[in-house]
Design an enzyme around this catalytic site. Sequence first.
Site, PDB file in Angstrom:
ATOM      1  N   ASP A 141      19.496  45.257  37.887  1.00 30.68           N
ATOM      2  CA  ASP A 141      20.257  45.458  39.113  1.00 30.68           C
ATOM      3  C   ASP A 141      20.466  44.118  39.823  1.00 30.68           C
ATOM      4  O   ASP A 141      19.527  43.339  40.017  1.00 30.68           O
ATOM      5  CB  ASP A 141      19.458  46.420  40.002  1.00 30.68           C
ATOM      6  N   ASP A 167      32.939  49.108  40.873  1.00 28.08           N
ATOM      7  CA  ASP A 167      33.254  50.540  40.938  1.00 28.08           C
ATOM      8  C   ASP A 167      33.749  50.867  42.348  1.00 28.08           C
ATOM      9  O   ASP A 167      33.034  50.629  43.321  1.00 28.08           O
ATOM     10  CB  ASP A 167      32.001  51.358  40.609  1.00 28.08           C
ATOM     11  N   ASP A 188      41.293  46.407  42.462  1.00 31.48           N
ATOM     12  CA  ASP A 188      42.634  46.950  42.282  1.00 31.48           C
ATOM     13  C   ASP A 188      42.779  48.291  43.003  1.00 31.48           C
ATOM     14  O   ASP A 188      43.723  49.030  42.744  1.00 31.48           O
ATOM     15  CB  ASP A 188      42.981  47.093  40.796  1.00 31.48           C
ATOM     16  N   THR A 197      42.291  40.148  33.299  1.00 30.30           N
ATOM     17  CA  THR A 197      41.765  41.011  32.254  1.00 30.30           C
ATOM     18  C   THR A 197      42.876  41.881  31.658  1.00 30.30           C
ATOM     19  O   THR A 197      43.939  42.061  32.261  1.00 30.30           O
ATOM     20  CB  THR A 197      40.673  41.929  32.817  1.00 30.30           C
ATOM     21  N   GLU A 199      43.619  44.596  33.994  1.00 30.47           N
ATOM     22  CA  GLU A 199      44.441  44.157  35.111  1.00 30.47           C
ATOM     23  C   GLU A 199      45.904  44.015  34.696  1.00 30.47           C
ATOM     24  O   GLU A 199      46.821  44.404  35.440  1.00 30.47           O
ATOM     25  CB  GLU A 199      43.903  42.824  35.631  1.00 30.47           C
TER      26      GLU A 199
END
Length: 244
Positions: free
Chosen positions: A126, A149, A185, A222, A225
Amino acid sequence: MTDQTEPQDPKDTSADSPVTTRRGVRSFVLRQGRMTEGQKKAFERSWPKYGLTREHGMIDPREVFGRDAMLNLEIGFGMGKSLADMAEAAPEQDFIGVEVHLPGVGALLKEVEDRGLENVRVYNIDANDVIDLCLPDACLDRVMVFFPDPWHKKRHHKRRLVQPEFVQRIRHKLRVGGVLHLATDWENYAEHMMDVMAQSEGFANSQGPGEFSPRPDDRPITKFEKRGERLGHGVWDLLFYRTN
């Protein structure tokens, strides 16, 4: 760092070293997909050299990398290609990547092997534990959180990684003048990020109050993307620097 730990068994991620020591709401769900044979072999070969663990404690980056260089941290690097691209394009800089999902760690280590990269180290825990237990204050020049996320349902917004408390803990790990670079996004998450950052003590927007940033040239685009852009999806970058 010379005393590297043995790699954890890719089939057993919860044995002696849990992914997180923090209680409460998590920003991730641990979906451990199956590693490919190539990812597994790269993990087994390269984890002893490139892997860092909670048990290393507070690191000295100069000892880890064997030099004093600009230090970048990417939180949640996914399958690692963008991180490998950045590390390959800037061999004079050092990069630490954090990812809880083992297939992504294996994929990044395969990229590191294939490209012969020496300026990358990896945590498979984490990010909150990395921040709290592993990184000294003011050691980072840049922190990158790309496409976390979005937890798009309103009842899940509390799970979003970018929150005021998280940002302040990042702030202390950045040197004064260091940059926190966020990208998403999801427009709603972009607005949430902007609200959080605008109210965060010790940060200033590099573009001016309330302004998003053009994508910096050193942030790779990416495949995800590119597909989103073809479908008309927006992407929002935020660059804030530590002022004090």
